[in-house]
Each structure stands twice: as C-alpha cells, then as structure tokens.
Design an enzyme around this catalytic site. Sequence first.
Site, short mmCIF file in Angstrom:
data_model
loop_
_atom_site.label_atom_id
_atom_site.label_comp_id
_atom_site.label_asym_id
_atom_site.label_seq_id
_atom_site.Cartn_x
_atom_site.Cartn_y
_atom_site.Cartn_z
N SER A 12 0.36 -1.61 0.15
CA SER A 12 -0.22 -0.06 0.08
C SER A 12 0.89 1.14 -0.06
CB SER A 12 -0.73 0.13 1.18
OG SER A 12 -1.29 1.52 1.45
N HIS A 37 -0.99 -1.34 -4.53
CA HIS A 37 -2.34 -0.97 -3.52
C HIS A 37 -2.37 0.59 -3.35
CE1 HIS A 37 -6.00 -2.22 -0.76
NE2 HIS A 37 -5.76 -1.22 -0.32
N ASP A 39 -4.66 3.40 -1.44
CA ASP A 39 -5.92 3.36 -0.11
C ASP A 39 -6.36 5.10 -0.70
OD1 ASP A 39 -6.03 1.49 1.05
OD2 ASP A 39 -4.55 1.51 1.78
N MET A 41 -9.58 7.31 -0.04
CA MET A 41 -9.85 8.03 1.28
C MET A 41 -10.57 9.49 1.46
SD MET A 41 -7.51 6.90 4.21
CE MET A 41 -6.26 4.70 4.16
N HIS A 70 -8.63 0.66 -3.83
CA HIS A 70 -9.61 0.55 -2.70
C HIS A 70 -10.37 1.63 -2.47
CE1 HIS A 70 -9.54 -0.39 1.59
NE2 HIS A 70 -10.31 -0.55 1.49
N MET A 72 -12.39 3.97 -0.20
CA MET A 72 -12.56 3.98 1.58
C MET A 72 -13.48 5.36 1.51
SD MET A 72 -9.42 3.20 3.48
CE MET A 72 -8.53 2.46 2.10
N MET A 141 -10.97 -6.23 5.33
CA MET A 141 -10.27 -5.78 6.82
C MET A 141 -10.00 -6.10 7.41
SD MET A 141 -10.05 -2.89 4.90
CE MET A 141 -9.06 -1.43 5.69
N ASP A 176 -6.04 -6.70 4.30
CA ASP A 176 -5.85 -5.34 4.62
C ASP A 176 -5.66 -5.09 5.86
OD1 ASP A 176 -5.08 -2.39 3.44
OD2 ASP A 176 -7.03 -1.87 2.97
C1 DX5 Z 1 -5.94 0.78 5.55
C2 DX5 Z 1 -5.54 1.19 4.49
C3 DX5 Z 1 -4.84 0.11 4.45
C4 DX5 Z 1 -3.77 0.77 4.74
C5 DX5 Z 1 -2.39 -0.43 5.68
O1 DX5 Z 1 -7.24 2.09 5.86
O2 DX5 Z 1 -7.15 0.10 3.71
O3 DX5 Z 1 -4.60 -0.63 3.11
O4 DX5 Z 1 -2.51 0.83 3.89
O5 DX5 Z 1 -1.83 -0.14 6.14
P1 DX5 Z 1 -0.35 -1.36 7.03
O6 DX5 Z 1 -0.36 -2.10 5.82
O7 DX5 Z 1 0.61 -0.32 7.34
O8 DX5 Z 1 -1.75 -2.15 8.13
ZN ZN Z 2 -6.05 -0.55 1.73
#
Ligand code: DX5
Ligand code: ZN
Length: 228
Positions: A12, A37, A39, A41, A70, A72, A141, A176
């Site tokens: 990620s 990956h 993320d 948000m 991904h 969110m 998750m 994840d």
């Molecule tokens: C969390 C994200 C993850 C995050 C994982 O909201 O969806 O993809 O980057 O990070 P680590 O591997 O550090 O838990």
């Molecule tokens: Zn993620």
Amino acid sequence: MTFDRSIKIAPSILSADFADFGREIQAIEAQGADWVHVDVMDGHFVPNLTFGPPAVAAFRKHVKTVMDVHLMISPVDAYIDAYAAAGADVLTAHVEAGPHIHRTLQAIRAAGMKSGVAINPGTPAEAIEHVLDIADVVCVMTVNPGFGGQKYIDMTAKVRKLRAMIGDRPVHIEIDGGMDPVTAPLMAAAGADVFVAGSGVFKGGSVATPEVYGKNIAAIRAAAQAAL
Ligand code: DX5
Ligand code: ZN
C-alpha cells in the site's frame, strides 16, 4: 489479469514517501510487488483524506503490474467512471458505504474493471453473501480503515467462512491491515491469497535502499506460503 490463488503481495503506497510516488512504485515493483494497492479516503466514510482521480492517474503511469484501488469513500457510484479513466484495474468499494453494493459492483464491471467488495471488521461475512457472483475480489479488513500502521484485528473465522462461501468461484480473498510475517500466515491458512501491506513493506527502507522493501515483501510471502 488471469485468476489464480497463488500468494500475492500488494504494497500500500499509503506508507510510501508522498513526495516521490513515481520512484516508490517503481521500487516496490522491482522488488517483487504483485499488485500496487492505492488507498482512496474521503474524510467522510473514514477520518482521513488521500487521493482523487488525478493523483491515481499519475500513479498509473508508473504501475506495470496491477493497480488495485481501494475506495474508502461514500457515496461511490458517482466516482466509478473517474477511477476507471484513471486506470484502476481493480476497484473496490465497501459494503458499508451505501445501500446498493450490488449496483455498485455491477457498475464497476460495466466500466471495464475487476470489482472488489471490502468488509469492515465489525461487519459479518453474510453481508456480502449475495454479491459473490459479481465480485472478483473480497477485501477483508483486519483494521478499521482510515490509517496505515494499525494493530491487526484477527479475522480468521470470517476469512474461513468466506472461503467456504466462495467455493470454486474465481474470487480473490485479499487481507488489508497489519499484515506482516506473523499475521499473514494466519490469513493464508484461512484461505486468503492477496496480502496488502503498507508499513510491513515500507518500514526501514527508501528509494535509496529498495532492497529493504524486497526483503520485507519476500518475508511476508515466504511466511504466507509456508502456512499453505
Ligand atoms: C487502511 C488501508 C490499508 C493500509 C494498510 O485503511 O486500507 O491499505 O494502508 O496499512 P498497514 O499495512 O500499515 O496496516
Ligand atoms: Zn487498503
């Protein structure tokens, strides 16, 4: 993208150097990343803000493997075409993001992408039972989404249940949150094949020392494979 259940590591870039995404992506791919990956948000579905479609389009220029986006965010549907145009290969939406996950997954496939459905720690496996025929990826998750570097929340029972529910459908189980050489084997044994890791890959390394990323990726992969 051809389907198989071999162990895949998806770093990620939430844990990368935000001033140097191009070289960070090149470094993780050169060091063995299978997917990248991303993320996304929105400061509403989760309490953090990251990447809009123009940022993701800029990442795409560097990604040679699979760009795994991904979301969110809530709502989702109005943004599907923009993330398709940005070059997402896999687009994942949360089952908790709205009342119409079935429509959302159909729209993601109609836009030419693989469809993913993510499920928070507090949501039961049954919540996605009726969309398994229109999902390419189930993202379980193992942290509450919003931040990298959080502590792993065990979801072994949920992953086992989902693996049985999926049966022989060509659906990946992606994990994840908090993945490292200790936690990834638990999830591999339960039936997962894609392992997202942010801090677990980027910790201790940099674009100047990319071999550290390679060691971290290899350690998670070896631990997961050993659990099969
Ligand atoms: C969390 C994200 C993850 C995050 C994982 O909201 O969806 O993809 O980057 O990070 P680590 O591997 O550090 O838990
Ligand atoms: Zn993620």
